[in-house]
Design an enzyme around this catalytic site. Structure first.
Site, PDB file in Angstrom:
ATOM      1  N   CYS A 110     -46.779 -52.667  10.336  1.00  0.00           N
ATOM      2  CA  CYS A 110     -46.131 -53.732   9.567  1.00  0.00           C
ATOM      3  C   CYS A 110     -45.449 -53.149   8.341  1.00  0.00           C
ATOM      4  O   CYS A 110     -45.527 -51.945   8.073  1.00  0.00           O
ATOM      5  CB  CYS A 110     -47.129 -54.808   9.159  1.00  0.00           C
ATOM      6  SG  CYS A 110     -48.374 -54.224   7.989  1.00  0.00           S
ATOM      7  N   ASP A 131      -3.029 -46.971   4.123  1.00  0.00           N
ATOM      8  CA  ASP A 131      -2.040 -45.904   4.001  1.00  0.00           C
ATOM      9  C   ASP A 131      -1.023 -46.147   5.120  1.00  0.00           C
ATOM     10  O   ASP A 131      -1.303 -46.861   6.082  1.00  0.00           O
ATOM     11  CB  ASP A 131      -2.732 -44.546   4.168  1.00  0.00           C
ATOM     12  CG  ASP A 131      -1.739 -43.406   4.238  1.00  0.00           C
ATOM     13  OD1 ASP A 131      -0.860 -43.350   3.367  1.00  0.00           O
ATOM     14  OD2 ASP A 131      -1.833 -42.591   5.174  1.00  0.00           O
ATOM     15  N   ASP A 185      -5.438 -39.212   0.687  1.00  0.00           N
ATOM     16  CA  ASP A 185      -6.073 -40.537   0.626  1.00  0.00           C
ATOM     17  C   ASP A 185      -7.508 -40.472   0.097  1.00  0.00           C
ATOM     18  O   ASP A 185      -8.097 -41.509  -0.222  1.00  0.00           O
ATOM     19  CB  ASP A 185      -6.101 -41.184   2.022  1.00  0.00           C
ATOM     20  CG  ASP A 185      -4.712 -41.443   2.569  1.00  0.00           C
ATOM     21  OD1 ASP A 185      -3.841 -41.838   1.780  1.00  0.00           O
ATOM     22  OD2 ASP A 185      -4.503 -41.244   3.771  1.00  0.00           O
TER      23      ASP A 185
END
Length: 799
Positions: A79, A497, A698
């Site tokens: 758990c 771009d 970029d």
């Protein structure tokens, strides 16, 4: 106990740096001594201090720690409380910088300094009551077989974990059914209950043999001064079993035989076992995408060595090896085709469903299937450096990461079991002391313990993330981490771009106009400058010049001027080739009326001498929009997202593409450093911005954006700077990625709702006596199965 931690520091370059790091480490509470060796870039820190605090001090000083990532399986977790305890124990180990447990995969991802031993990690997990599985080292061996080396070695053959758990479920069910079936007779006023002895005989093996795992795990939790689901189940069922023993042995024979509750304890254990069995089967399906990628790894390869072809282990391949792939075989490494041609299926790697034709000079990706021809290629990236290995690492990283919302779940999990135990105690005392019914008090307290669902809480987030990122990978979308998934749900502005992202990125030279020289000379100059550049426009010049069979001239002192163009010496002349913006900086007036191609990208050739510039020629290029680009823009706009384009190309070229695609905004002639600022300006307007790009220029913008999305068809730098990677150069995948992220996060919210609902509704009902333990056990089992099953719905998504 005094602990000395050794750290590798990155970024120091002088004695001042070493002194600053040493001062920062000495200032951390608990550090008794710190010394930094600049020559070895090592720091030795003495004191009982968490390594995370030391890392924070180093980062604050402006430097970084060298670290490595490791992943291990952990046995015994059941758990969210278990997962939290394992994390806490590991974070106390000197040298552990970060620990993240994924309950769904039962694995822990660690970030470590290089000085941490596996034994110390295993001991920490053992102290928490669990077992760390140290992966064996599999030696890749080569065994002579008459014709050369052969790959050897086999992986251990193990049953799937859910198959290993089937016997306890079946055995417990066979013993429980005779206890539960007679209860249906009570609905018709018929007493079919077995004698007390037979009830005890059937229930005892269920309680102490098939249920032994709950006692073992619960005992480990107690020793670690914590609690988990197993502790709740073992206490609850033991109470029902003990109450039955008490009522049975206290029966004096004068009154009606007491009702025993052996069937409740046995049924609860059986239902919980069944629930865990179903949960594990469902959890296995969340890893299907990752397993499918793992299965793409070929085990052997045919390589040219010592004048002959040999069959060797794929792991033994080296860069620049010549490799042969027969039809039907998987390609064992990334490489470049040197002989042959064939169709190649890359569907499971890039999501591209149509086989791609490969011939000499084309790139091959390891793991793809060679369909119909013989291929020979030169290996360029092997082993962990291959594209497939990097994809697998990214998927593993994403599936092992925690979503930000998981922090709330972790806090609740830390107090969940103690709170449930307190509620169960209060339930017992209220029913016993206030209502004077201790028997019902015990039963209702048992129901409280059993209905509690820490498993569902622990599985809610990781199950959804694993299913979502796995589905994304299957469609060619790689997600770096869970934070990117959450961020993607907030995006309301997407910036593309232009070249290679919205357009094909392969412009053609369609117009050449010479001003002061012959067209042949102008083209020869441009050809000589362009041969050294990787820019798409330069490649178009080279291609055109080769078709025209123009002789290649020699240049010297070649220089790339970022965002502007290139410069070199052509004989005795200084020649520049680049953008109109640069030409105007050089003082030239450009005859733009000479441009004959609408929306063309334009480069200008000029000569500079003694501070003066002379225009020599004009080059016009056309780069058409990708066929999918317009539909991609429309899909984003339908989601209420504004779409813009950011490019270094001319305003005319950018406007032409923007008009074709129906973009909302466009910025042209933007320098690489200006792209990041343009993204920042949009963010300042209150937008959550995603940047989509594929080039080195970029990378700053990708890092600046709230969400960076890179095309894997572009540069490695762009991919590294992005939070998501699209394996195909298809801009339509951007909308698909955002859609999948939204679906995944919505799924996480649904899972958390059901996990909390089971507890918020179920525990009070159990405390008030409105749920018997058997129904509570069934509800608990159902909660985990429901959460994982809901997550699996993400695997059915298609785009």
């Amino acid at each position: 106990m005094t602990i000395t931690t050794t750290l590798k520091i990155k970024g120091m370059n002088c004695a001042s740096c070493a002194g600053r790091v040493e001062k920062a480490l000495s200032a951390v509470d608990g550090v008794t001594q710190a010394s930094v060796n600049l020559a070895t870039e090592m720091a030795a820190v003495t004191g009982d201090v968490p390594t995370q605090a030391l890392e924070a001090a180093v980062l604050a000083a402006g430097y970084q720690l060298e670290s490595s990532a490791r992943q291990f399986a952990v046995k015994g977790m059941s758990c969210a409380s278990c997962a939290g305890r394992v994390e806490k124990s590991l974070l106390k180990v000197s040298g552990v910088l970060a620990a993240s447990v994924n309950l769904a995969t039962e694995q822990v991802s660690l970030r470590l300094t290089n000085a941490v031993s596996d034994d110390s990690l295993a001991q920490a997990v053992a102290n928490a009551g669990y077992e760390l599985v140290l992966a064996p080292t599999v030696a890749e061996t080569e065994i002579g077989a008459g014709h050369g080396p052969e790959a050897g070695g086999t992986a251990p053959n193990q049953l799937a974990f859910y198959q290993q758990d089937s016997w306890p479920v079946l055995g417990a069910a066979l013993l429980t059914i005779p206890l539960v079936l007679p209860m249906f007779g009570l609905l018709f006023g018929v007493d079919w209950m077995l004698p007390a002895f037979w009830q005890w005989l059937l229930a005892t093996p269920v309680q102490f043999y098939f249920g032994a795992r709950f006692y073992q795990a619960g005992w480990h939790a107690l020793k670690a001064k914590s609690g988990n689901m197993d502790l709740l189940v073992s206490i609850g069922t033991s109470a029902a079993y003990g109450l039955s023993l008490y009522l049975w042995h206290s029966f004096d024979g004068h009154h009606g035989a007491p009702h025993l509750y052996f069937e409740s304890s046995a049924a609860v254990l059986t239902l919980v076992l069944l629930g865990k069995f179903l949960e594990k089967r469902a959890k296995k399906r969340t890893t299907d995408a990752l397993q499918a990628l793992e299965n793409l790894k070929p085990t052997t390869a045919t390589v040219w060595r010592d004048g002959s072809w040999y069959r060797v282990a794929a792991a033994a391949l080296k860069q620049y090896d010549k490799v042969k792939v027969l039809p039907g075989e998987r390609i064992p490494a990334d490489g470049i085709v040197v002989n042959g041609s064939s169709h190649v299926d890359e569907a499971l790697i890039s999501g591209e469903s149509i086989p791609l034709h490969k011939t000499v000079g084309d790139h091959l990706t390891g793991g793809a299937i060679n369909l119909d021809g013989l291929l020979e290629f030169e290996a360029m990236a092997v082993g962990s450096e291959s594209m497939l290995a990097k994809i697998i690492r990214l998927v593993e990283q994403a599936q092992g990461a925690k979503a930000p919302v998981q922090a709330l779940v972790d806090k609740i999990s830390n107090i969940f079991v103690p709170v449930v135990l307190l509620i169960a105690l209060l339930t017992l005392l209220v029913w016993g002391l206030v209502l004077n019914d201790w028997t019902q008090g015990i039963l209702h307290a048992v129901a409280v313990l059993v209905i509690a669902c820490p498993c569902a809480l622990g599985l809610a987030t990781p199950a959804a993330i694993m299913a979502g990122t796995g589905t994304a990978a299957r469609h060619g979308i790689l997600v770096k981490d869970a934070v990117a998934l959450e961020q993607a749900t907030k995006i309301d502005y997407v910036v593309f771009d232009k070249t290679g992202t919205l357009t094909a990125g392969k412009p053609e030279l369609l117009q050449l106009t010479a001003f002061a020289e012959s067209q042949q000379t102008v083209l020869q100059m441009a050809y000589a400058l362009s041969q050294h550049s990787e820019h798409p426009l330069a490649k178009a010049v080279v291609q055109y010049a080769q078709i025209q069979q123009v002789p290649l001239g020699e240049v010297s002192q070649f220089t790339v001027v970022a965002g502007k163009g290139v410069q070199a010496q052509f004989g005795e002349r200084t020649v520049v080739l680049g953008s109109g913006h640069w030409m105007r900086e050089l003082g030239l007036t450009l005859p733009t009326e000479q441009i004959q191609i609408p929306g063309a990208s334009v480069s200008w050739l000029a000569e500079t001498c003694a501070g003066q510039a002379k225009l020599l020629g004009l080059f016009c290029f056309a780069d058409q929009a990708k066929p999918e680009a317009k539909a991609a823009v429309q899909k984003l706009q339908q989601r209420g997202i504004q779409v813009a384009m950011l490019t270094g190309d001319s305003q005319q070229s950018a406007s032409y593409i923007a008009e074709q695609l129906g973009l909302d905004h466009v910025q042209a002639e933007v320098l690489p450093q200006g792209k990041a600022q343009a993204i920042a300006d949009i963010q300042a307007q209150g937008f959550q911005v995603a940047m989509v790009g594929d080039g080195i220029n970029d990378a700053p913008a990708l890092a600046q954006a709230d969400l960076g999305i890179a095309m894997a068809t572009g540069t490695e730098v762009a991919v590294s700077a992005a939070a998501m990677t699209l394996m195909r150069g298809n801009p339509a995948l951007v909308a698909s990625a955002l859609q999948l992220a939204s679906a995944t996060y919505r799924n996480i919210q649904q899972n958390l709702f059901w996990a909390f609902a089971f507890n918020i509704v179920g525990i009070p009902l159990a405390a008030m006596g409105m749920l018997n333990p058997v129904i509570a056990g069934a509800a608990m089992a159902c909660s985990s199965v429901l959460v994982v099953t809901n997550a699996l719905r993400l695997q059915r998504m298609s785009f």
